[in-house]
Write a protein that holds these residues in place. Structure first.
Motif, PDB file in Angstrom:
ATOM      1  N   SER A  56      24.451 -11.827  -8.706  1.00 27.26           N
ATOM      2  CA  SER A  56      25.532 -10.653  -8.733  1.00 27.26           C
ATOM      3  C   SER A  56      25.652 -10.101  -9.666  1.00 27.26           C
ATOM      4  CB  SER A  56      26.737 -11.455  -8.538  1.00 27.26           C
ATOM      5  OG  SER A  56      27.146 -13.067  -8.843  1.00 27.26           O
ATOM      6  N   ALA A  57      24.805 -10.470 -11.055  1.00 24.63           N
ATOM      7  CA  ALA A  57      24.622  -9.924 -11.867  1.00 24.63           C
ATOM      8  C   ALA A  57      25.477 -10.659 -12.956  1.00 24.63           C
ATOM      9  CB  ALA A  57      24.647  -8.922 -12.593  1.00 24.63           C
ATOM     10  N   GLN A  58      26.013 -12.361 -12.898  1.00 24.30           N
ATOM     11  CA  GLN A  58      26.894 -13.185 -13.946  1.00 24.30           C
ATOM     12  C   GLN A  58      26.204 -14.158 -14.389  1.00 24.30           C
ATOM     13  OE1 GLN A  58      30.797 -12.569 -11.511  1.00 24.30           O
ATOM     14  NE2 GLN A  58      30.398 -12.885 -10.046  1.00 24.30           N
ATOM     15  N   HIS A  59      26.694 -14.426 -15.672  1.00 28.78           N
ATOM     16  CA  HIS A  59      26.370 -15.770 -16.638  1.00 28.78           C
ATOM     17  C   HIS A  59      27.207 -16.807 -15.481  1.00 28.78           C
ATOM     18  CE1 HIS A  59      26.552 -18.079 -19.774  1.00 28.78           C
ATOM     19  NE2 HIS A  59      25.813 -17.229 -19.983  1.00 28.78           N
ATOM     20  N   LYS A  60      25.799 -18.098 -15.647  1.00 26.27           N
ATOM     21  CA  LYS A  60      26.482 -18.991 -15.267  1.00 26.27           C
ATOM     22  C   LYS A  60      28.072 -19.875 -15.731  1.00 26.27           C
ATOM     23  CE  LYS A  60      23.533 -21.075 -18.476  1.00 26.27           C
ATOM     24  NZ  LYS A  60      22.473 -22.686 -18.712  1.00 26.27           N
ATOM     25  N   THR A  61      27.998 -19.435 -16.841  1.00 27.70           N
ATOM     26  CA  THR A  61      29.448 -19.586 -16.876  1.00 27.70           C
ATOM     27  C   THR A  61      30.360 -19.012 -15.682  1.00 27.70           C
ATOM     28  OG1 THR A  61      28.267 -20.594 -19.004  1.00 27.70           O
ATOM     29  CG2 THR A  61      31.067 -20.004 -18.859  1.00 27.70           C
ATOM     30  N   ARG A  62      30.441 -17.973 -16.113  1.00 30.04           N
ATOM     31  CA  ARG A  62      31.727 -17.655 -15.283  1.00 30.04           C
ATOM     32  C   ARG A  62      31.523 -17.619 -13.939  1.00 30.04           C
ATOM     33  NH1 ARG A  62      31.705 -11.306 -17.304  1.00 30.04           N
ATOM     34  NH2 ARG A  62      32.965 -12.059 -19.581  1.00 30.04           N
ATOM     35  N   ILE A  63      30.129 -18.038 -13.334  1.00 38.29           N
ATOM     36  CA  ILE A  63      29.832 -18.571 -11.884  1.00 38.29           C
ATOM     37  C   ILE A  63      30.634 -19.812 -11.965  1.00 38.29           C
ATOM     38  CG2 ILE A  63      28.182 -19.039 -10.291  1.00 38.29           C
ATOM     39  CD1 ILE A  63      26.439 -16.975 -11.639  1.00 38.29           C
TER      40      ILE A  63
END
Length: 150
Positions: free
Chosen positions: A60-67
Protein backbone atom coordinates in the motif's frame (compact mmCIF):
# COMPACT_ATOMS: atom_id res chain seq x y z
CA UNK A 1 18.19 26.02 -15.85
CA UNK A 2 15.75 26.55 -13.01
CA UNK A 3 13.03 24.45 -11.51
CA UNK A 4 9.38 25.44 -11.68
CA UNK A 5 7.15 23.28 -9.51
CA UNK A 6 4.18 23.51 -11.87
CA UNK A 7 6.34 21.95 -14.61
CA UNK A 8 8.13 19.36 -12.44
CA UNK A 9 6.68 15.89 -13.07
CA UNK A 10 6.99 14.52 -9.49
CA UNK A 11 5.20 17.61 -8.17
CA UNK A 12 2.46 17.38 -10.80
CA UNK A 13 1.91 13.68 -10.07
CA UNK A 14 1.79 14.39 -6.34
CA UNK A 15 -0.81 17.13 -6.87
CA UNK A 16 -2.90 14.81 -9.04
CA UNK A 17 -2.65 12.04 -6.48
CA UNK A 18 -3.77 14.37 -3.70
CA UNK A 19 -6.66 15.71 -5.79
CA UNK A 20 -7.81 12.15 -6.57
CA UNK A 21 -7.53 11.24 -2.88
CA UNK A 22 -9.65 14.24 -1.92
CA UNK A 23 -12.34 13.14 -4.41
CA UNK A 24 -12.66 9.68 -2.84
CA UNK A 25 -12.13 10.80 0.76
CA UNK A 26 -15.85 11.41 1.49
CA UNK A 27 -16.58 7.78 0.70
CA UNK A 28 -14.18 6.18 3.16
CA UNK A 29 -14.39 8.98 5.73
CA UNK A 30 -18.06 9.95 5.78
CA UNK A 31 -19.62 6.61 4.91
CA UNK A 32 -17.22 4.27 6.68
CA UNK A 33 -15.47 6.44 9.29
CA UNK A 34 -12.02 5.53 8.00
CA UNK A 35 -8.94 7.63 7.42
CA UNK A 36 -6.60 7.15 4.44
CA UNK A 37 -4.17 4.68 6.08
CA UNK A 38 -7.08 2.62 7.46
CA UNK A 39 -8.83 2.18 4.13
CA UNK A 40 -5.53 1.36 2.43
CA UNK A 41 -4.75 -1.32 5.04
CA UNK A 42 -8.28 -2.73 4.67
CA UNK A 43 -7.96 -2.96 0.89
CA UNK A 44 -4.37 -4.24 1.04
CA UNK A 45 -5.42 -7.11 3.32
CA UNK A 46 -8.34 -7.89 1.03
CA UNK A 47 -5.80 -8.10 -1.82
CA UNK A 48 -3.14 -10.03 0.10
CA UNK A 49 -5.14 -12.23 2.44
CA UNK A 50 -3.11 -12.94 5.57
CA UNK A 51 -0.01 -10.74 5.64
CA UNK A 52 2.48 -9.01 7.91
CA UNK A 53 2.39 -5.27 8.50
CA UNK A 54 5.59 -5.06 6.46
CA UNK A 55 3.85 -6.78 3.53
CA UNK A 56 0.90 -4.40 3.86
CA UNK A 57 3.27 -1.44 3.87
CA UNK A 58 5.00 -2.58 0.70
CA UNK A 59 1.66 -3.29 -0.98
CA UNK A 60 0.00 0.00 0.00
CA UNK A 61 3.07 2.29 -0.15
CA UNK A 62 2.68 3.41 3.46
CA UNK A 63 5.09 3.97 6.33
CA UNK A 64 5.11 1.41 9.14
CA UNK A 65 3.97 3.97 11.73
CA UNK A 66 0.81 4.73 9.77
CA UNK A 67 0.17 1.04 9.27
CA UNK A 68 0.59 0.34 12.97
CA UNK A 69 -2.01 2.97 13.89
CA UNK A 70 -4.38 1.79 11.18
CA UNK A 71 -4.05 -1.83 12.30
CA UNK A 72 -4.91 -0.84 15.87
CA UNK A 73 -7.98 1.09 14.70
CA UNK A 74 -9.20 -1.74 12.46
CA UNK A 75 -8.58 -4.26 15.23
CA UNK A 76 -10.69 -2.15 17.63
CA UNK A 77 -13.51 -2.28 15.09
CA UNK A 78 -13.00 -6.04 14.95
CA UNK A 79 -12.27 -5.82 11.22
CA UNK A 80 -8.94 -7.62 11.49
CA UNK A 81 -7.12 -10.01 13.77
CA UNK A 82 -3.44 -10.39 14.61
CA UNK A 83 -1.64 -13.60 15.40
CA UNK A 84 2.03 -14.24 16.07
CA UNK A 85 3.93 -15.33 13.00
CA UNK A 86 5.14 -18.87 13.76
CA UNK A 87 8.18 -18.26 11.53
CA UNK A 88 9.16 -15.00 13.25
CA UNK A 89 7.88 -14.21 16.75
CA UNK A 90 8.72 -10.51 16.25
CA UNK A 91 6.13 -10.30 13.49
CA UNK A 92 2.36 -10.66 13.44
CA UNK A 93 0.09 -12.03 10.76
CA UNK A 94 -2.87 -9.79 9.96
CA UNK A 95 -6.14 -11.15 8.59
CA UNK A 96 -9.48 -9.52 7.86
CA UNK A 97 -12.38 -10.83 9.90
CA UNK A 98 -15.80 -11.55 8.38
CA UNK A 99 -16.84 -8.04 9.44
CA UNK A 100 -13.71 -6.64 7.79
CA UNK A 101 -14.53 -8.47 4.57
CA UNK A 102 -18.08 -7.09 4.66
CA UNK A 103 -16.74 -3.56 5.19
CA UNK A 104 -14.35 -4.05 2.28
CA UNK A 105 -17.15 -5.33 0.03
CA UNK A 106 -19.34 -2.36 1.03
CA UNK A 107 -16.48 0.01 0.19
CA UNK A 108 -15.62 -1.39 -3.25
CA UNK A 109 -18.75 -0.28 -5.13
CA UNK A 110 -18.73 3.38 -4.08
CA UNK A 111 -14.96 3.66 -4.57
CA UNK A 112 -15.15 2.16 -8.07
CA UNK A 113 -18.09 4.41 -8.92
CA UNK A 114 -16.13 7.49 -7.83
CA UNK A 115 -13.11 6.36 -9.83
CA UNK A 116 -15.34 5.86 -12.90
CA UNK A 117 -16.83 9.31 -12.39
CA UNK A 118 -13.38 10.85 -12.41
CA UNK A 119 -12.29 8.90 -15.48
CA UNK A 120 -15.54 9.80 -17.27
CA UNK A 121 -14.30 13.39 -17.29
CA UNK A 122 -11.67 12.25 -19.81
CA UNK A 123 -12.25 11.34 -23.43
CA UNK A 124 -11.77 7.65 -24.30
CA UNK A 125 -8.55 8.62 -26.06
CA UNK A 126 -7.24 10.47 -23.00
CA UNK A 127 -8.16 7.52 -20.72
CA UNK A 128 -6.20 5.18 -23.00
CA UNK A 129 -3.27 7.60 -23.15
CA UNK A 130 -3.30 7.92 -19.35
CA UNK A 131 -3.17 4.15 -18.92
CA UNK A 132 -0.33 3.89 -21.42
CA UNK A 133 1.62 6.73 -19.81
CA UNK A 134 1.20 5.34 -16.28
CA UNK A 135 2.33 1.89 -17.41
CA UNK A 136 5.32 3.40 -19.19
CA UNK A 137 6.34 5.37 -16.07
CA UNK A 138 5.89 2.31 -13.85
CA UNK A 139 8.05 0.24 -16.21
CA UNK A 140 10.69 2.98 -16.47
CA UNK A 141 10.94 3.10 -12.68
CA UNK A 142 10.87 -0.67 -12.27
CA UNK A 143 7.50 -0.68 -10.54
CA UNK A 144 4.43 -2.79 -10.87
CA UNK A 145 1.00 -2.21 -9.37
CA UNK A 146 1.55 -5.29 -7.22
CA UNK A 147 4.85 -3.95 -5.86
CA UNK A 148 4.73 -0.21 -5.05
CA UNK A 149 7.83 1.55 -3.69
CA UNK A 150 8.76 1.18 -0.02
Amino acid sequence: MGLTLSEFLPYRLNCLSEAMSQEIKPIYRDHFGLNRPEWRVLVALADLGTATAKDVGAHSAQHKTRISRAVRALEQRRWLTRESDPKDRRSEMLTLTAAGHRAYCDLVGPMRAQEAGILDRLSPEDRAALGTALSALENALGLSVAQPPE
